[in-house]
Design a protein around this motif. Structure first.
Motif, PDB file in Angstrom:
ATOM      1  N   PRO A 159       0.627  -1.467   0.058  1.00 59.03           N
ATOM      2  CA  PRO A 159       0.124   0.257  -0.372  1.00 59.03           C
ATOM      3  C   PRO A 159       1.306   1.171  -0.001  1.00 59.03           C
ATOM      4  O   PRO A 159       1.559   0.889   0.273  1.00 59.03           O
ATOM      5  CB  PRO A 159      -1.019  -0.042   1.430  1.00 59.03           C
ATOM      6  N   GLU A 160       0.657   1.899  -0.524  1.00 58.57           N
ATOM      7  CA  GLU A 160       1.116   3.521  -0.519  1.00 58.57           C
ATOM      8  C   GLU A 160       0.865   4.412   0.434  1.00 58.57           C
ATOM      9  O   GLU A 160      -0.429   4.577   0.945  1.00 58.57           O
ATOM     10  CB  GLU A 160       0.772   4.322  -2.265  1.00 58.57           C
ATOM     11  N   PHE A 161       1.856   4.706   1.594  1.00 59.64           N
ATOM     12  CA  PHE A 161       1.258   5.336   2.833  1.00 59.64           C
ATOM     13  C   PHE A 161       1.830   6.762   2.496  1.00 59.64           C
ATOM     14  O   PHE A 161       3.020   7.746   1.717  1.00 59.64           O
ATOM     15  CB  PHE A 161       2.668   4.896   2.827  1.00 59.64           C
ATOM     16  N   ALA A 162       0.502   8.120   2.818  1.00 59.11           N
ATOM     17  CA  ALA A 162       1.254   9.171   3.242  1.00 59.11           C
ATOM     18  C   ALA A 162       2.097   9.656   4.426  1.00 59.11           C
ATOM     19  O   ALA A 162       1.178   9.194   5.317  1.00 59.11           O
ATOM     20  CB  ALA A 162      -0.227  10.449   2.598  1.00 59.11           C
ATOM     21  N   ASP A 163       2.452  10.577   3.908  1.00 55.66           N
ATOM     22  CA  ASP A 163       3.110  11.455   5.155  1.00 55.66           C
ATOM     23  C   ASP A 163       2.141  12.278   6.344  1.00 55.66           C
ATOM     24  O   ASP A 163       1.037  12.529   5.649  1.00 55.66           O
ATOM     25  CB  ASP A 163       4.266  11.996   5.340  1.00 55.66           C
ATOM     26  N   GLN A 178       8.528   9.574   6.063  1.00 56.21           N
ATOM     27  CA  GLN A 178       8.845   8.362   5.946  1.00 56.21           C
ATOM     28  C   GLN A 178      10.525   8.482   4.639  1.00 56.21           C
ATOM     29  O   GLN A 178      10.915   9.388   4.424  1.00 56.21           O
ATOM     30  CB  GLN A 178       7.752   7.518   4.806  1.00 56.21           C
ATOM     31  N   PHE A 210      -1.476   7.452  12.460  1.00 58.21           N
ATOM     32  CA  PHE A 210      -0.683   6.854  10.566  1.00 58.21           C
ATOM     33  C   PHE A 210      -1.603   5.913  10.108  1.00 58.21           C
ATOM     34  O   PHE A 210      -1.229   5.417   8.999  1.00 58.21           O
ATOM     35  CB  PHE A 210       0.604   7.370  10.927  1.00 58.21           C
ATOM     36  N   ALA A 265      -4.939   5.958   9.240  1.00 54.31           N
ATOM     37  CA  ALA A 265      -4.984   6.897   7.453  1.00 54.31           C
ATOM     38  C   ALA A 265      -4.424   6.080   5.743  1.00 54.31           C
ATOM     39  O   ALA A 265      -4.887   6.519   5.739  1.00 54.31           O
ATOM     40  CB  ALA A 265      -4.676   7.799   7.651  1.00 54.31           C
ATOM     41  N   ASN A 266      -3.438   5.352   6.322  1.00 51.22           N
ATOM     42  CA  ASN A 266      -3.103   4.522   5.577  1.00 51.22           C
ATOM     43  C   ASN A 266      -3.225   3.210   4.634  1.00 51.22           C
ATOM     44  O   ASN A 266      -3.371   3.138   3.652  1.00 51.22           O
ATOM     45  CB  ASN A 266      -1.959   5.163   5.571  1.00 51.22           C
TER      46      ASN A 266
END
Length: 358
Positions: free
Chosen positions: A38-42, A48, A158, A161-162
């Motif tokens: 999965p793509e994680f956003a700061d 990151q 975090f 949210a991701n």
């Protein structure tokens, strides 16, 4: 090109940077066909470092993040259920695992039951002697050390949210062993709004015990042999550089209120236990070595006080380990903790499933 293109390009750049870095290191994502994660956003104060992302599979990966709350880069390992990618509309419960003193996020691999197909498991770095607390001293050689803030106010939101989590207390648990056992019980008390379930394995739960306080101080001073019955999966732990013996909780001596931070944190204090009135509580301990002889005393104290408060709990006191598993000698080690998690995780999965039907 649409408005989402810059984000996609950034994501592509992050993926390429991670692949190149790990290829150079001979890491697990050196293959060109590395699985997608999965793509994680700061966010939430976490930034990151994509070049340090470790991908073992599409459901087992480690992020590296930085935060002003805790000096240095820190890892967060994630185990996703095998069906996570195939069920894009499904939300999953989450269990947080807090490792022991001298341990790392990779210790979780020593307990196979944590790789569940019915929940997400998140393993945040707790430091070699973080004790899952905001330290009194922020000017030691380790600098910023607000571990509690890092975990509860940054890592939890975090993750929500991701990843596709079920972001409510009924579907969120905190578990831990040794140092992480006391941390798990403390976190459940500090934030009952976050965690509906807690499990502590061989935890240093009773800060009123001189032996527990001495252990914390020993880790601060990095004294050899402190809880050295393999609280880390890799063997006797290294607790890192020397810091002042008062660095985490201040003076451990009960003189003129000098130990007020110890008493405020104490997971066994009746006032703190009372905050678990609506929380599912499970404690595991043996008593087969010098360390678990102390954790057994602490667990029995906690159980007795919970009973006095009429708060339901489950204590699995497996003594010399024979009743738990052939690998368990009742000591402070993964030969006992792995089967303890094998007992606990199905019960937690059932509790999560029951909450989903209410």
């Amino acid at each position: 090109m649409g408005p989402s293109t810059p984000r996609r390009l950034r994501a592509l750049g992050m993926s390429l940077a991670a692949a190149l870095a790990l290829t150079a290191l001979g890491g697990p994502t050196a293959r060109a066909d590395a699985p997608a994660i999965p793509e994680f956003a700061d966010g939430f104060g976490l930034t990151q470092d994509p070049g340090k992302t470790e991908v073992r599979s599409g459901t087992d990966f480690t992020l590296t993040v930085t935060t002003p709350q805790v000096s240095g880069p820190h890892k967060i390992r994630v185990f996703l259920p095998s069906g996570y990618h195939a069920n894009p509309g499904k939300r999953w419960p989450v269990a947080y695992f807090l490792h022991g003193g001298g341990g790392t996020v990779n210790d979780a691999a020593a307990a196979p039951a944590l790789r569940s197909d019915k929940m997400i498991t998140v393993v945040p770095d707790g430091g070699r002697k973080g004790w899952y607390a905001n330290w009194k001293m922020q000017n030691t050689v380790l600098k910023a050390a607000n571990w509690e803030t890092f975990h509860l106010e940054q890592v939890v939101p975090f993750i929500d949210a991701n990843l596709r989590t079920a972001p409510d207390r009924a579907h969120r648990a905190v578990t831990g062993l040794s140092m992480g056992g006391s941390g798990a019980l403390h976190y459940a008390q500090a934030r009952p709004d976050l965690f509906g379930h807690v499990a502590a394995l061989s935890g240093g739960l009773d800060f009123g015990m001189a032996e527990i306080r001495a252990t914390v101080v020993a880790t601060e001073l990095n004294l050899p042999g402190a809880w050295c019955a393999v609280s880390s999966a890799s063997g006797c732990p290294d607790y890192g550089p020397y810091v002042d013996s008062d660095a985490i909780f201040g003076s451990p001596y009960p003189v003129f209120g000098a130990d007020r931070l110890w008493r405020a944190y104490d997971p066994a204090a009746p006032a703190n236990l009372a905050r678990l009135a609506d929380t599912s509580i499970t404690l595991y301990t043996g008593d087969g070595d010098v360390v678990d002889a102390q954790t057994a005393r602490a667990a029995r104290t906690v159980k007795s006080r919970l009973d006095q408060l009429n708060i339901p709990s489950r204590l699995v006191d497996y003594g010399n380990g024979k009743s738990l598993a052939p690998t368990c000698n009742g000591g402070h080690n993964y030969g006992c903790w792995a089967p303890a998690f094998a007992d606990y995780v199905p019960r937690l999965e059932a509790a999560f499933a029951a909450a989903a039907t209410r």
